[in-house]
Design an enzyme around this catalytic site. Sequence first.
Site, short mmCIF file in Angstrom:
data_model
loop_
_atom_site.label_atom_id
_atom_site.label_comp_id
_atom_site.label_asym_id
_atom_site.label_seq_id
_atom_site.Cartn_x
_atom_site.Cartn_y
_atom_site.Cartn_z
N HIS A 191 69.42 -17.78 -14.91
CA HIS A 191 69.96 -17.43 -13.47
C HIS A 191 69.05 -16.39 -12.95
O HIS A 191 68.80 -15.26 -13.62
CB HIS A 191 71.41 -17.10 -13.53
CG HIS A 191 71.80 -17.08 -12.30
ND1 HIS A 191 72.08 -18.25 -11.34
CD2 HIS A 191 72.26 -16.02 -11.45
CE1 HIS A 191 72.62 -17.71 -10.39
NE2 HIS A 191 72.71 -16.46 -10.18
N SER A 201 51.74 -17.31 0.98
CA SER A 201 51.99 -16.02 1.69
C SER A 201 53.71 -15.78 1.89
O SER A 201 53.99 -14.61 1.79
CB SER A 201 51.37 -16.40 3.06
OG SER A 201 49.96 -16.14 3.23
N ASP A 216 55.02 -22.49 7.05
CA ASP A 216 54.60 -23.82 7.70
C ASP A 216 55.70 -24.89 7.61
O ASP A 216 55.58 -25.75 8.65
CB ASP A 216 53.47 -24.20 7.04
CG ASP A 216 52.20 -23.35 7.52
OD1 ASP A 216 52.41 -22.26 8.02
OD2 ASP A 216 51.23 -23.49 6.71
N GLN A 269 52.37 -21.64 12.48
CA GLN A 269 51.78 -21.85 11.28
C GLN A 269 50.69 -20.69 11.09
O GLN A 269 49.67 -21.28 11.11
CB GLN A 269 51.07 -23.22 11.22
CG GLN A 269 52.16 -24.25 11.07
CD GLN A 269 51.92 -25.53 10.83
OE1 GLN A 269 50.59 -26.02 10.42
NE2 GLN A 269 52.81 -26.67 10.93
N HIS A 313 34.58 3.43 27.21
CA HIS A 313 33.43 2.83 28.04
C HIS A 313 32.15 3.28 26.90
O HIS A 313 32.34 4.09 26.50
CB HIS A 313 32.99 3.46 29.14
CG HIS A 313 32.02 3.04 29.97
ND1 HIS A 313 31.88 1.65 30.53
CD2 HIS A 313 30.81 3.58 30.28
CE1 HIS A 313 30.58 1.52 31.28
NE2 HIS A 313 29.94 2.76 30.84
#
Length: 463
Positions: free
Chosen positions: A4, A14, A302, A308, A437
């Site tokens: 158990h 994952s 999934d 997903q 920049h």
Amino acid sequence: MTQHFDLIAIGGGSGGLAVAEKAAAFGKRVALIESKALGGTCVNVGCVPKKVMWYASHLAEAVRDAPGFGVQASGGTLDWPRLVAGRDRYIGAINSFWDGYVERLGITRVDGHARFVDAHTIEVEGQRLSADHIVIATGGRPIVPRLPGAELGITSDGFFALQQQPKRVAIIGAGYIGIELAGLLRSFGSEVTVVALEDRLLFQFDPLLSATLAENMHAQGIETHLEFAVAALERDAQGTTLVAQDGTRLEGFDSVIWAVGRAPNTRDLGLEAAGIEVQSNGMVPTDAYQNTNVPGVYALGDITGRDQLTPVAIAAGRRLAERLFDGQSERKLDYDNIPTVVFAHPPLSKVGLSEPEARERLGDVLTVYETSFTPMRYALNEHGPKTAMKLVCAGPEQRVVGVHVIGDGADEMLQGFAVAVKMGATKADFDNTVAIHPGSAEELVTLKEPVRRPGDPLPEGAA
């Protein structure tokens, strides 16, 4: 005798690893059931090996572009077996890490295939385990349609098993997997053809990204055939042929890759023995807290039919463990505004709603900003892929509800913008941020004139 546990995670990918790891950290007795290597699709036949090969393909592109910048690069040919060997060593190291980490956490690793005996009992290779909480996180598998000759193609799993580079490839499907494999194979010098049933590439993404992707792929030399319904595959001495329902034939491929989606790994789990609801497509529906219809049984990743994506399964797993074992009774994953990247060449990324989605969900309240350009990275090359960006803003306050980017660096730049969207940033917040920049990302905080305002129609093909 039945062992158990406080929690059993079925699946060592994952999601399963995330919930097991977190539960163990809370001092709970945890079992993890997996019949293959730990890490799931992502580590073994998905994100990780794909990304290693994506990096390799970008190095190949850099070698080709180097002379334009005065750098005389030599060689540049691909040693496919060496790449594959290095990639597989890297994956093996990750597998070894997870094996050791699971052991150090005190998680009981059970090798084999799980089947439910009842709502709180699992059988694995004749051994019975029970738990107060059971999490189903078995992931998915590539779909191969039931068509004549379908076995002549391989899936993404088969692609990662290739020991030699395919020279002329057909990829069936224009979603994440198909687009990513097409780009890296073309960068390695393979001839690539992509066919898709839909009328545009990555049809679930904003039309600006789809259109720019198509332009970049064409410039890269990738052939595409849209609204192409494959009816059969055939093979002769010249290679494999794709036969469309309308009789069109595309011939002479040495490899065909099925990339038409993934199906949940819920068959043969004995879910019916526990009374767990399963949809006709194999998905296991859950509520916002990952609960199935059976108390004490949960599903994530999934198999739930939601995004997903590896980070989604990880986040859902961790939050579930926190809710069950850390007293956070309302802890759950917010599935809105989840960022995602397609590692195309160049990559594309998005967070939030596409323009058509925003129009459908929010109504005619949108202000839209766009830009496109060739980045400085290609200033001294004759040609370079296009970068394009879009901000979708809603209401009089112009809250940013969608950010869409395709171009070099799109994969890395989006994470910070995703935080902003999640926090409810407005166009004024973007405008008040000083740009960095020179770089592509500065365009997102310097967009001035909208291309569409409330009341303007959607552009043709953007529905």
